[in-house]
Write an enzyme that holds these catalytic residues in place. Structure first.
Site, short mmCIF file in Angstrom:
data_model
loop_
_atom_site.label_atom_id
_atom_site.label_comp_id
_atom_site.label_asym_id
_atom_site.label_seq_id
_atom_site.Cartn_x
_atom_site.Cartn_y
_atom_site.Cartn_z
N LYS A 81 0.76 -0.93 -0.20
CA LYS A 81 0.15 0.44 0.56
C LYS A 81 1.03 0.97 -0.02
O LYS A 81 2.12 1.62 0.91
CB LYS A 81 -0.89 -0.27 1.16
CG LYS A 81 -2.15 0.71 1.11
CD LYS A 81 -3.29 0.51 1.93
CE LYS A 81 -4.49 1.14 2.08
NZ LYS A 81 -4.85 0.85 4.31
C1 E4P Z 1 -8.26 1.64 3.85
O1 E4P Z 1 -7.59 1.00 3.33
C2 E4P Z 1 -8.06 2.49 5.60
O2 E4P Z 1 -7.18 1.73 5.96
C3 E4P Z 1 -9.22 2.64 5.90
O3 E4P Z 1 -10.10 2.55 4.87
C4 E4P Z 1 -9.28 3.94 6.93
O4 E4P Z 1 -10.31 4.10 7.38
P1 E4P Z 1 -10.48 5.49 8.29
O5 E4P Z 1 -11.33 6.92 7.28
O6 E4P Z 1 -12.01 5.76 9.01
O7 E4P Z 1 -9.91 6.01 9.25
#
Ligand code: E4P
Length: 218
Positions: A83
């Site tokens: 990522k």
């Molecule tokens: C996606 O891969 C992120 O880890 C995640 O969905 C972020 O979510 P949040 O906005 O609730 O932190």
């Protein structure tokens, strides 16, 4: 539609897998910090439970270090998706890693044009964050609709739209209606999808009526 669990909670991941509701896992540095566990062994453990893509995020922001981190993460298991943030350096890492066959999930996407760049850089997944857009008074789901339209207009793109920052089942419903490829959400949001008051009421009635028959199936 694929369900990814946005968590590093091993019990929750196993639980979803047992119900056939787990197609992948996503993590980020905040999720890892919250777990209080060592990053590398934790990710390895997740890859052993989950057969689908497991997103592990780089921690640096410069190209050279992100590349080294990405290569290390790729070596952990065949189902790792590295990522990277949606920055110029992040997309350069995406281009390099994806050219070598590594799955790359480009995260922190907040605009359709950013998603266009990620597809051109060869991302396997683009992660538009709907909840965080809702939080600032914008329509997170409009972003999903625009990204899907752009990707459909160019069939040569093979990037999957992974709806991220999901806060409630309505986000999942709208994602499914729009035809998004994947949603990643906290396990608690998937759990909410099982519930309907008429299911509970109906089951209560069936259990009561069955008792009246005095029979047993077994
Ligand atoms: C996606 O891969 C992120 O880890 C995640 O969905 C972020 O979510 P949040 O906005 O609730 O932190």
């Amino acid at each position: 539609m694929k369900f990814f669990a946005d968590t590093s909670d091993l019990d929750a991941i196993k639980d979803l897998a047992d119900c056939g509701m787990l197609d992948g896992v996503t993590t980020n540095p905040s999720i890892i910090a919250k777990s209080g566990k060592e990053f590398i062994p934790l990710i390895k453990e997740i890859t052993e439970i989950c057969d689908g893509p497991v997103s592990a995020e780089v921690a640096s922001t410069d190209f050279e270090t992100m590349m080294k981190e990405g290569e290390k993460l790729t070596g952990l298991a065949d189902n790792i998706a590295v990522k990277v943030p949606l920055t110029e350096a992040g997309l350069k890492v995406c281009k390099n890693l994806s050219s070598n066959g590594t799955m790359v999930n480009v995260t922190l996407c907040f605009s359709p044009l950013q998603a266009l760049l990620a597809a051109k850089a060869g991302a396997s997944f683009i992660s538009p964050f709907v909840g965080r857009l809702d939080d600032i008074g914008q329509e997170g789901m409009s972003l999903i609709s625009e990204v899907l339209t752009i990707y459909e207009n160019y069939p040569d793109f093979h990037t999957e739209v992974l709806v991220a920052s999901v806060r409630h089942p309505q986000h999942i419903l709208e994602s499914a209606l729009l035809g998004a490829d994947v949603v990643t959400c906290p396990p608690s949001v998937i759990k909410q999808m099982y519930n309907h008051p008429l299911t509970d009421k109906g089951l209560e009635g069936f259990v009561k009526d069955w008792a009246k028959t005095g029979q047993s199936i077994l």
